[in-house]
Design a protein around this motif. Structure first.
Motif, mmCIF file in Angstrom:
data_model
loop_
_atom_site.group_PDB
_atom_site.id
_atom_site.type_symbol
_atom_site.label_atom_id
_atom_site.label_comp_id
_atom_site.label_asym_id
_atom_site.label_seq_id
_atom_site.Cartn_x
_atom_site.Cartn_y
_atom_site.Cartn_z
ATOM 1 N N GLU A 33 44.768 44.705 25.174
ATOM 2 C CA GLU A 33 44.934 43.308 25.597
ATOM 3 C C GLU A 33 45.529 43.233 27.007
ATOM 4 O O GLU A 33 45.068 42.462 27.847
ATOM 5 N N ILE A 34 46.507 44.062 27.286
ATOM 6 C CA ILE A 34 47.117 44.103 28.620
ATOM 7 C C ILE A 34 46.089 44.543 29.648
ATOM 8 O O ILE A 34 45.966 43.959 30.729
ATOM 9 N N LEU A 35 45.323 45.571 29.310
ATOM 10 C CA LEU A 35 44.282 46.055 30.218
ATOM 11 C C LEU A 35 43.263 44.959 30.513
ATOM 12 O O LEU A 35 42.891 44.740 31.667
ATOM 13 N N ASP A 37 43.678 41.739 30.334
ATOM 14 C CA ASP A 37 44.321 40.722 31.183
ATOM 15 C C ASP A 37 44.352 41.172 32.638
ATOM 16 O O ASP A 37 44.167 40.373 33.548
ATOM 17 N N MET A 38 44.562 42.457 32.853
ATOM 18 C CA MET A 38 44.649 42.979 34.215
ATOM 19 C C MET A 38 43.300 42.924 34.930
ATOM 20 O O MET A 38 43.238 42.666 36.122
ATOM 21 N N VAL A 39 42.218 43.158 34.211
ATOM 22 C CA VAL A 39 40.909 43.218 34.853
ATOM 23 C C VAL A 39 40.123 41.913 34.749
ATOM 24 O O VAL A 39 39.070 41.786 35.362
ATOM 25 N N GLU A 40 40.631 40.961 34.007
ATOM 26 C CA GLU A 40 39.887 39.728 33.741
ATOM 27 C C GLU A 40 39.456 39.002 35.008
ATOM 28 O O GLU A 40 38.320 38.534 35.108
ATOM 29 N N GLU A 42 39.348 40.294 38.092
ATOM 30 C CA GLU A 42 38.845 41.210 39.116
ATOM 31 C C GLU A 42 37.454 41.694 38.722
ATOM 32 O O GLU A 42 37.295 42.571 37.887
ATOM 33 N N SER A 45 36.695 45.427 38.725
ATOM 34 C CA SER A 45 37.367 46.154 37.650
ATOM 35 C C SER A 45 36.625 45.980 36.336
ATOM 36 O O SER A 45 36.478 46.928 35.562
#
Length: 84
Positions: A33-35, A37-40, A42, A45
């Protein structure tokens, strides 16, 4: 000194992290989930993650595309015909 700290971080042993994710599905879900959120936001990414999944986990890639196609077919079917 800043360079030394950077080198130490690069040499960290990630094995305990990987083992924790393997041992606890809840932690793995949170990490994913964190990953996401980080690439959403970009685009590059997101494409890299998709390509990685396609190349390294073909079964997962196929399942994702199958689910996507299934959801697209349901959204195009009128509700009177059992689509929703």
């Amino acid at each position: 000194m800043k360079k030394e700290n950077s080198q130490q971080q690069n040499q960290l042993d990630f094995e305990p992290f990987y083992e924790a994710l393997e041992d606890d599905p809840k932690l793995l879900d949170e990490a994913i989930e964190i990953l996401l959120d980080m690439v959403e936001l970009e685009t590059n990414s997101i494409k890299k993650v998709a390509l990685y999944i396609k190349e390294d986990s073909r079964n997962l890639y196929n399942e994702i595309t199958k689910l996507y196609k299934s959801s697209q077919n349901q959204s195009n079917t009128p509700s009177c015909c059992g689509g929703h």
